[in-house]
Write an enzyme that holds these catalytic residues in place. Structure first.
Site, PDB file in Angstrom:
ATOM      1  N   GLY A   1       0.810  -1.047   0.297  1.00 51.44           N
ATOM      2  CA  GLY A   1       0.066   0.018  -0.210  1.00 51.44           C
ATOM      3  C   GLY A   1       0.806   1.104  -0.053  1.00 51.44           C
ATOM      4  O   GLY A   1       0.318   2.501  -0.792  1.00 51.44           O
TER       5      GLY A   1
ATOM      6  N   GLU B   1       9.954   4.452   7.456  1.00 47.30           N
ATOM      7  CA  GLU B   1       9.554   2.711   7.014  1.00 47.30           C
ATOM      8  C   GLU B   1      10.619   2.614   8.656  1.00 47.30           C
ATOM      9  O   GLU B   1      11.729   2.810   9.013  1.00 47.30           O
ATOM     10  CB  GLU B   1      10.413   2.677   5.681  1.00 47.30           C
ATOM     11  CG  GLU B   1      10.205   0.341   5.564  1.00 47.30           C
ATOM     12  CD  GLU B   1       9.871  -0.085   6.220  1.00 47.30           C
ATOM     13  OE1 GLU B   1       8.651  -0.076   5.591  1.00 47.30           O
ATOM     14  OE2 GLU B   1      10.027  -0.612   7.304  1.00 47.30           O
TER      15      GLU B   1
ATOM     16  N   GLY C   1       6.782  -6.324   2.955  1.00 46.54           N
ATOM     17  CA  GLY C   1       6.667  -7.562   2.979  1.00 46.54           C
ATOM     18  C   GLY C   1       7.327  -8.459   1.402  1.00 46.54           C
ATOM     19  O   GLY C   1       7.094  -9.574   1.443  1.00 46.54           O
TER      20      GLY C   1
ATOM     21  N   ALA D   1       6.885 -14.811  -1.197  1.00 51.28           N
ATOM     22  CA  ALA D   1       7.053 -15.698  -1.844  1.00 51.28           C
ATOM     23  C   ALA D   1       6.536 -15.237  -3.757  1.00 51.28           C
ATOM     24  O   ALA D   1       5.887 -16.041  -4.820  1.00 51.28           O
ATOM     25  CB  ALA D   1       5.879 -17.106  -1.721  1.00 51.28           C
TER      26      ALA D   1
ATOM     27  N   HIS E   1      -0.676 -13.573   6.395  1.00 56.38           N
ATOM     28  CA  HIS E   1      -1.934 -13.444   5.150  1.00 56.38           C
ATOM     29  C   HIS E   1      -2.436 -12.578   6.347  1.00 56.38           C
ATOM     30  O   HIS E   1      -4.049 -12.737   6.310  1.00 56.38           O
ATOM     31  CB  HIS E   1      -2.945 -13.843   4.065  1.00 56.38           C
ATOM     32  CG  HIS E   1      -1.721 -14.433   3.638  1.00 56.38           C
ATOM     33  ND1 HIS E   1      -2.147 -15.226   2.810  1.00 56.38           N
ATOM     34  CD2 HIS E   1      -0.445 -14.226   3.124  1.00 56.38           C
ATOM     35  CE1 HIS E   1      -0.903 -15.988   2.118  1.00 56.38           C
ATOM     36  NE2 HIS E   1      -0.210 -14.487   2.341  1.00 56.38           N
TER      37      HIS E   1
ATOM     38  N   GLY F   1      -2.621  -3.493   3.930  1.00 52.19           N
ATOM     39  CA  GLY F   1      -3.918  -4.607   4.181  1.00 52.19           C
ATOM     40  C   GLY F   1      -5.190  -4.420   4.852  1.00 52.19           C
ATOM     41  O   GLY F   1      -6.158  -4.909   5.386  1.00 52.19           O
TER      42      GLY F   1
HETATM   43  C1  LIG Z   1       6.881 -15.580   4.287  1.00 56.48           C
HETATM   44  C2  LIG Z   1       5.553 -14.568   3.497  1.00 56.48           C
HETATM   45  C3  LIG Z   1       4.826 -15.112   2.577  1.00 56.48           C
HETATM   46  C4  LIG Z   1       4.497 -14.624   1.830  1.00 56.48           C
HETATM   47  N1  LIG Z   1       4.551 -14.756   0.624  1.00 56.48           N
HETATM   48  C5  LIG Z   1       3.319 -14.141  -0.116  1.00 56.48           C
HETATM   49  C6  LIG Z   1       2.596 -13.864  -1.603  1.00 56.48           C
HETATM   50  O1  LIG Z   1       3.430 -14.739  -2.039  1.00 56.48           O
HETATM   51  N2  LIG Z   1       2.057 -13.231  -2.241  1.00 56.48           N
HETATM   52  C7  LIG Z   1       0.767 -12.449  -1.419  1.00 56.48           C
HETATM   53  O2  LIG Z   1       0.338 -11.953  -2.089  1.00 56.48           O
HETATM   54  N3  LIG Z   1       0.951 -12.169  -0.522  1.00 56.48           N
HETATM   55  C8  LIG Z   1       2.284 -13.074   0.568  1.00 56.48           C
HETATM   56  N4  LIG Z   1       2.438 -12.885   1.847  1.00 56.48           N
HETATM   57  C9  LIG Z   1       1.807 -11.564   2.337  1.00 56.48           C
HETATM   58  C10 LIG Z   1       2.027 -10.322   2.022  1.00 56.48           C
HETATM   59  O3  LIG Z   1       3.655 -10.744   2.366  1.00 56.48           O
HETATM   60  C11 LIG Z   1       1.857  -9.101   2.810  1.00 56.48           C
HETATM   61  O4  LIG Z   1       0.035  -9.491   2.364  1.00 56.48           O
HETATM   62  C12 LIG Z   1       1.966  -7.663   1.978  1.00 56.48           C
HETATM   63  O5  LIG Z   1       3.158  -7.967   2.798  1.00 56.48           O
HETATM   64  C13 LIG Z   1       0.652  -6.326   3.318  1.00 56.48           C
HETATM   65  O6  LIG Z   1       0.948  -5.936   2.643  1.00 56.48           O
HETATM   66  P1  LIG Z   1       0.567  -4.356   3.689  1.00 56.48           P
HETATM   67  O7  LIG Z   1       0.324  -3.302   2.408  1.00 56.48           O
HETATM   68  O8  LIG Z   1      -0.653  -4.336   4.234  1.00 56.48           O
HETATM   69  O9  LIG Z   1       2.045  -4.471   4.364  1.00 56.48           O
HETATM   70  P2  LIG Z   1       3.204  -4.794   4.939  1.00 56.48           P
HETATM   71  O10 LIG Z   1       4.108  -5.205   3.312  1.00 56.48           O
HETATM   72  O11 LIG Z   1       3.127  -5.613   5.615  1.00 56.48           O
HETATM   73  O12 LIG Z   1       4.850  -3.419   4.682  1.00 56.48           O
HETATM   74  C14 LIG Z   1       4.683  -2.589   5.866  1.00 56.48           C
HETATM   75  C15 LIG Z   1       5.643  -1.874   6.057  1.00 56.48           C
HETATM   76  O13 LIG Z   1       5.437  -1.181   7.418  1.00 56.48           O
HETATM   77  C16 LIG Z   1       6.598  -0.384   8.517  1.00 56.48           C
HETATM   78  N5  LIG Z   1       6.074  -0.479   9.456  1.00 56.48           N
HETATM   79  C17 LIG Z   1       5.379  -1.195  10.769  1.00 56.48           C
HETATM   80  N6  LIG Z   1       4.549  -0.165  10.933  1.00 56.48           N
HETATM   81  C18 LIG Z   1       5.860   1.114  10.785  1.00 56.48           C
HETATM   82  C19 LIG Z   1       5.583   2.501  12.088  1.00 56.48           C
HETATM   83  N7  LIG Z   1       4.816   2.058  13.322  1.00 56.48           N
HETATM   84  N8  LIG Z   1       6.389   3.018  11.591  1.00 56.48           N
HETATM   85  C20 LIG Z   1       7.011   3.225   9.827  1.00 56.48           C
HETATM   86  N9  LIG Z   1       6.877   2.008   9.136  1.00 56.48           N
HETATM   87  C21 LIG Z   1       6.179   0.634   9.809  1.00 56.48           C
HETATM   88  C22 LIG Z   1       6.776  -2.907   8.464  1.00 56.48           C
HETATM   89  O14 LIG Z   1       8.627  -2.092   8.863  1.00 56.48           O
HETATM   90  C23 LIG Z   1       6.560  -2.948   7.208  1.00 56.48           C
HETATM   91  O15 LIG Z   1       8.148  -2.503   6.138  1.00 56.48           O
HETATM   92  C24 LIG Z   1       3.840 -13.340   2.443  1.00 56.48           C
HETATM   93  C25 LIG Z   1       3.975 -12.794   3.381  1.00 56.48           C
HETATM   94  C26 LIG Z   1       4.952 -13.046   4.674  1.00 56.48           C
HETATM   95  C27 LIG Z   1       5.508 -13.349   6.042  1.00 56.48           C
END
Ligand SMILES: Cc1cc2nc3c(=O)[nH]c(=O)nc-3n(C[C@H](O)[C@H](O)[C@H](O)COP(=O)(O)OP(=O)(O)OC[C@H]3O[C@@H](n4cnc5c(N)ncnc54)[C@H](O)[C@@H]3O)c2cc1C
Length: 521
Positions: A14, A33, A84, A89, A462, A495
């Protein structure tokens, strides 16, 4: 104090979309970050050292893979520039149409399937989604498993966000007409889950964030947003801290608009702290944290009895199938750095009652100690292991609340709570069935994750929701434009905003929803 038009908190899916789309509008953008840049060297070191892989700053671990234990669930995630995407993957799938029609959000006056269609296309293009061209032995096992479960017709290669050029050959940007970074073809090493040192995985620093920086967005690694308050001159002030060195002073950031994209745990922690501890955003909806979903995930594993096999050739996840209308199964290859997970695996056991299931598992250790501890003793563990991720699009949920815990009696923090109604499962019979069938096909030993079978804790990568959409603050935390009720200019675009159960890997959906939200600003 630093002043920008927009501040983005978190650099995962996001946050990266927000950074690029805002910078393209000519706005000044700061991305905060808490993690570091995940360099190829950091990835190589992490494969050899648990301390360098894990993110647990209080224990001195400043890697990029996090594991957070709650009473009802273990949540794994990525921490670092790219969120993430650093550890995922790279499976990028569109959900089935039931997701868009889920009453949890279909009643809000938006035809989500139609509205998101063009944004899925954009997200797929930006993340370089393509059909995985390389299936190997583990995929053949999964195909036979699908056939034996009567779902052979649903088996196929997954869609991956990976550059499959010539293996290990580096070429100039193949995706963005020369504006992107050079890329190296995937070597099929199966290491995606602990980062891609070769640079073949389309992590966010190679697409959205790279392009955002070219447009002037500034990324601030090791900056944790800890408090948000309305600014007297309009907009918000975001206070920051160093995530590891607590005594280091860090500047605050003022901005007209703030985009929360810290992942479910990061975004909820920040909003709860601002509502209930600092009381700087006291009018955030009481719905905050109420509808959190885990994609109904269960993880099972199969250890091949043949000690010399090598099942690791391929991307971490390369194929999948749907054993029934609500269930989606993918195989996983684990990287070298996940060796510690061998201790998490024990005998397969079935029982709907968690207490009885735990007893059955412990009995399994007593009755057949040799088979039950096979994973702990296995030589060549990683090469012999196949892991199945089983996801369901069922309507179940937990709540995240802001409370003291026994472990943290002097401070508030996120805790899980099981609500009446459909609770998240730690036992999926179909997952165990798939493990048994796969084990027969692969001549292996089926295994459960002990935190699920003994601890009644589901494990999920997830985690979704917590800031669900509604028509009013009585119904939800954000509106259908992702704006927080009561706080103009404050948006949730990660998410946490996903308001129904996706049932497949969610990153493509998070990206598409963020694309839509940003297109409306
Ligand atoms: C091992 C593994 C495998 C996966 N494989 C898949 C896959 O193949 N396909 C798929 O669709 N999804 C997969 N996922 C899930 C996917 O990674 C997450 O659903 C996705 O990254 C969530 O996106 P997001 O934008 O919500 O936040 P995220 O990608 O989780 O990013 C949030 C970021 O915010 C940062 N943050 C948190 N709090 C703060 C703060 N207070 N100040 C500053 N920064 C902060 C964190 O450090 C992080 O870098 C996998 C996850 C894991 C752990």
């Amino acid at each position: 104090m630093e002043t920008y038009d927009c501040v983005v908190v978190g650099s995962g899916f996001g946050g990266s979309v927000a950074a690029l789309r805002l910078a393209e509008k000519g706005l000044s953008v700061a991305v905060l970050e808490q993690g570091r840049w995940v360099t190829p060297q950091a990835v190589e070191r992490a494969d050899k050292s648990l301390r360098r892989l894990m993110w647990a700053p209080r224990l001195g671990c400043t890697g990029f893979f996090s594991q957070t234990f709650f009473k009802h669930v273990v949540i794994v995630g990525g921490v670092g520039v790219g969120g993430g995407s650093t550890v995922y993957a790279a499976v990028l799938l569109r959900p089935k149409s039931g997701f868009f029609k889920d009453p949890a959000w279909s009643s809000l006056g938006v035809d989500w399937e139609q509205e998101l269609a063009s944004h899925y296309e954009t997200a797929e293009k930006m993340l370089g989604v393509t059909t995985n061209p390389s299936l190997d032995v583990m995929d053949a096992y999964l195909e036979e498993t699908a056939q034996l479960m009567g779902a052979g017709h649903t088996f196929g290669p997954v869609r991956n966000g990976i550059y499959f050029g010539n293996p290990l050959e580096t070429v100039s940007d193949p995706f963005f007409g020369g504006e992107g970074p050079p890329r190296t073809g995937c070597g099929l090493c199966g290491d995606c889950l602990s980062g891609c040192a070769k640079g073949a995985k389309n992590t966010l620093d190679k697409n959205y964030l790279h392009l955002a920086m070219r447009k002037g967005a500034k990324i601030f690694p090791e900056r944790k947003a800890v408090k948000i308050e309305p600014s007297p001159s309009g907009g918000y002030i975001v206070h920051t801290a160093h995530p590891v060195r607590s005594l280091q002073r860090c500047p605050s950031f003022a901005a007209k608009k703030v985009f929360l994209a810290a992942g479910v745990l990061g975004t909820l922690e920040l909003l709860f702290a601002c509502r209930d501890t600092f009381k700087t955003l006291p009018d955030i909806s009481l719905e905050l944290g109420r509808v959190v979903r885990t994609n109904s995930e269960a993880i099972v594993a199969i250890l091949s009895r043949a000690s010399k096999v090598d099942l690791t050739r391929g991307t971490a996840i390369s194929s999948d199938f749907y054993p029934d209308e609500n269930t989606h199964i993918t195989q996983n290859r684990f990287p070298e750095g996940f060796g510690f997970m061998k201790w998490y695996l024990g005998p397969l056991s079935d029982d709907k009652d968690p207490g009885r299931r735990a007893r059955r598992t412990l009995l399994g250790f007593i009755r057949s100690p040799f088979a039950a501890t096979a994973s702990w003793r296995a030589k060549n563990w990683r090469k012999r292991l196949s892991v199945l991720t089983v996801m369901q699009s069922m309507d179940n949920r937990i709540s995240l609340v802001w409370e003291r815990s026994r472990l943290r009696p002097f401070g508030m923090g996120l805790q899980t709570r099981q609500d009446a109604g459909a609770s998240i499962p730690s036992y999926l019979p179909v997952a165990n069935e798939a493990a048994r069938v796969f084990a027969k096909v692969a001549e292996g030993i089926p295994l459960n994750v002990l935190s699920e079978s003994v601890g009644n804790l589901s494990t999920t990568a997830h985690i979704l929701g917590g800031c669900h959409m509604g028509r009013s603050p009585e119904e939800g935390v954000i509106d259908t434009n992702h704006q927080v009720f009561g706080y103009p200019g404050l948006f949730v675009v990660d998410g946490a905003a996903v308001s129904a159960n996706v049932g497949v890997n969610p990153s493509l959906t998070i990206t598409a929803m963020a694309e839509r939200a940003l297109s409306r600003i």
